[in-house]
Design an enzyme around this catalytic site. Structure first.
Site, short mmCIF file in Angstrom:
data_model
loop_
_atom_site.label_atom_id
_atom_site.label_comp_id
_atom_site.label_asym_id
_atom_site.label_seq_id
_atom_site.Cartn_x
_atom_site.Cartn_y
_atom_site.Cartn_z
N HIS A 154 11.41 1.88 3.29
CA HIS A 154 11.05 0.45 3.90
C HIS A 154 11.87 0.34 4.09
O HIS A 154 11.78 -1.20 5.00
CB HIS A 154 11.02 -0.26 2.62
CG HIS A 154 10.19 0.11 0.83
ND1 HIS A 154 9.38 -0.17 1.24
CD2 HIS A 154 10.29 -0.02 -0.19
CE1 HIS A 154 8.46 -0.03 0.24
NE2 HIS A 154 9.05 0.22 -0.67
N LYS A 192 -3.79 -4.81 -9.06
CA LYS A 192 -5.18 -5.02 -8.31
C LYS A 192 -5.51 -4.58 -7.35
O LYS A 192 -6.78 -3.76 -7.53
CB LYS A 192 -5.48 -6.47 -8.13
CG LYS A 192 -6.03 -7.24 -9.76
CD LYS A 192 -6.02 -8.47 -9.57
CE LYS A 192 -6.40 -9.78 -10.75
NZ LYS A 192 -7.05 -11.21 -10.75
N TYR A 245 -3.75 -2.19 5.30
CA TYR A 245 -4.34 -1.95 3.71
C TYR A 245 -5.98 -2.93 3.67
O TYR A 245 -6.51 -2.03 3.60
CB TYR A 245 -3.61 -2.87 3.34
CG TYR A 245 -3.78 -2.45 2.08
CD1 TYR A 245 -3.60 -1.93 1.19
CD2 TYR A 245 -4.55 -3.52 1.23
CE1 TYR A 245 -3.42 -1.35 -0.35
CE2 TYR A 245 -4.92 -3.67 -0.22
CZ TYR A 245 -4.32 -2.22 -0.81
OH TYR A 245 -4.53 -2.49 -2.17
N ARG A 277 0.43 -5.39 5.02
CA ARG A 277 -1.34 -5.73 3.90
C ARG A 277 -0.87 -7.34 4.66
O ARG A 277 0.05 -7.75 4.81
CB ARG A 277 -0.68 -5.23 3.16
CG ARG A 277 -1.68 -6.06 1.65
CD ARG A 277 -1.52 -6.20 0.32
NE ARG A 277 -2.48 -6.07 -0.24
CZ ARG A 277 -2.11 -6.33 -1.89
NH1 ARG A 277 -1.17 -5.67 -2.52
NH2 ARG A 277 -3.14 -6.68 -2.36
N GLY A 289 0.70 -0.78 -0.24
CA GLY A 289 0.01 0.62 0.19
C GLY A 289 0.67 1.64 -0.05
O GLY A 289 0.63 2.15 0.04
N THR A 290 1.79 1.29 -0.57
CA THR A 290 3.18 2.51 -0.69
C THR A 290 2.72 3.53 -1.23
O THR A 290 2.48 4.34 -1.13
CB THR A 290 4.51 1.99 -0.76
OG1 THR A 290 4.91 0.78 0.28
CG2 THR A 290 5.64 2.81 -0.43
N THR A 291 2.55 3.65 -2.26
CA THR A 291 1.86 4.54 -3.49
C THR A 291 0.55 5.23 -2.82
O THR A 291 0.75 6.71 -3.25
CB THR A 291 1.45 3.44 -5.01
OG1 THR A 291 2.64 3.38 -5.03
CG2 THR A 291 1.46 4.34 -5.56
N TRP A 292 -0.48 3.93 -2.56
CA TRP A 292 -1.57 4.73 -1.80
C TRP A 292 -1.71 5.64 -0.20
O TRP A 292 -1.50 6.52 -0.57
CB TRP A 292 -2.63 4.02 -1.23
CG TRP A 292 -4.08 4.02 -1.16
CD1 TRP A 292 -4.39 4.84 -1.87
CD2 TRP A 292 -5.22 3.07 -0.49
NE1 TRP A 292 -5.90 4.73 -1.33
CE2 TRP A 292 -6.56 4.18 -0.81
CE3 TRP A 292 -5.31 1.38 0.24
CZ2 TRP A 292 -7.30 3.33 0.26
CZ3 TRP A 292 -6.00 1.72 0.60
CH2 TRP A 292 -7.44 1.65 0.92
N SER A 317 1.88 -9.81 -4.98
CA SER A 317 1.71 -8.64 -4.84
C SER A 317 2.77 -8.29 -5.10
O SER A 317 3.77 -7.71 -6.53
CB SER A 317 1.28 -7.04 -4.33
OG SER A 317 1.22 -6.08 -5.24
#
Length: 353
Positions: A157, A312, A245, A179, A94-97, A187
């Protein structure tokens, strides 16, 4: 420096790096490393890598050579300010989000979410740069973080234990999202197989799964990564916010409010009435971000195509990729490593329960 100038400068650096022909795997692994770092690698235990020839056991986690050098530099030089914000994740959780949500929430007074918003023309990783992949990736110079838009908003990270002392000891805030490990593995597998150099030997999903269950993954073991931030969030909730997440997918607006309040930018009643929360939630949603042209091309992280950052984003997609035996093994690992900590995960989306 404006956000636009910062983004353009980072793109220029990335383009220069991408223009160079790829060297052989072993040479690429040590390319641009200092003699000191190369000497350090010789003393570290190593395992086969996912994206690079090797992962090295550094400061009690697995890491790639170039990241090790960047982390050492970051630990030595970063002087975090009380107003800074550090967003931390284990890869593909969920980094980008999280970066998009934090950027939009913190800077909502400066930008209109419906037109000309930076997230419409820049990838979240350009707006919230990684410490180890961008800001401290160049061994020849340390970044001037005062040139970043304020408040300083950066990503990493790194495990909590590896964060620079100034981050842990200052008043800056840390946000962590994780997550469920089954979806995270799937993923990571899909992402790393897309960006894996052809010069590196093939890695089957069965081999990768075994490595993951043993904790051999970049910045892993994942359980110690999660537990480090989980422990800090329970002991110092004013310092570390721990997000999941799956819960964010179920109630994105609720968790956006929680995030904004923790960061010191709570939504006012007027903003609630005007639909600001809903609009930021929409702007940063997986569906919207994936369809933006900026996220269909370009490279915000190293030489990874932006399009590879969005697959996804579903909860429970692991059932389409893992066999029952694989799921059973990883579930047992989770129970063994996380048992007694109070940290649990939902393995399916709400509508599948």
């Amino acid at each position: 420096m404006t956000i636009t100038q910062l983004v353009e400068n980072q793109h220029e650096i990335g383009d220069e790096q991408a223009a160079q022909p790829p060297p052989p795997p072993q040479e690429e692994e040590e390319e641009d490393l200092s003699d000191e770092c190369k000497k350090l690698l010789l003393s570290l235990p190593k395992e086969r890598g996912w994206r690079t020839p090797h992962l090295y056991w550094f400061q009690n986690f697995w890491c790639q050579p170039k990241e090790i050098q960047a982390i050492i530099s970051c630990q030595k030089h970063l002087q975090a300010q009380d107003t800074d914000i550090v967003l931390s994740t284990i890869p593909k959780s969920g980094t980008t989000w999280l970066k998009a949500l934090a950027f939009a929430a913190v800077h909502r007074k400066r930008f209109d979410t419906k037109k000309n918003h930076p997230l419409m023309t820049s990838n979240p990783h350009d707006l919230v740069p990684f410490l180890e992949y961008k800001l401290y990736a160049n061994r020849d110079r340390s970044p001037d973080l005062s040139r970043l838009p304020q408040p300083g908003l950066v990503g990493t990270h790194m495990p909590y234990s590896a964060l620079p002392d100034s981050v842990k000891e200052s008043g800056c805030r840390v946000v962590y999202i994780c997550r469920n490990p089954l979806d995270t593995f799937v993923s990571q597998w899909h992402f790393l197989m897309k960006v894996r150099p052809k010069t590196v030997a093939p890695l089957s999903i069965e081999e990768a799964f075994d490595m993951y269950c043993r904790g051999v993954i970049g910045f892993g073991p994942y359980w110690t990564h999660m537990l480090g931030y989980w422990k800090e969030s329970t002991e110092r909730p004013h310092k570390v916010l721990f997000l999941k997440y799956e819960e964010m997918k179920e109630e994105p607006s609720l968790n956006l409010r929680k995030l904004a309040e923790f960061l010191g930018y709570p939504f006012s009643l007027e903003e609630e009435r005007e639909g600001v929360v809903a609009e930021i939630t929409r702007l940063c949603s997986f569906e919207n971000m994936k369809e933006l042209e900026v996220n269909k091309s370009g490279k915000a992280i190293l030489d990874f195509g932006n399009e590879n950052l969005f697959r996804k984003g579903e909860v429970g997609d692991w059932v389409n990729h893992l066999t029952p035996l694989m799921a059973e093994r990883l579930t047992q690992v989770m129970e063994e490593k996380l048992g007694g900590s109070g940290l649990t995960f939902k393995l399916f989306s709400k509508d599948k329960n």
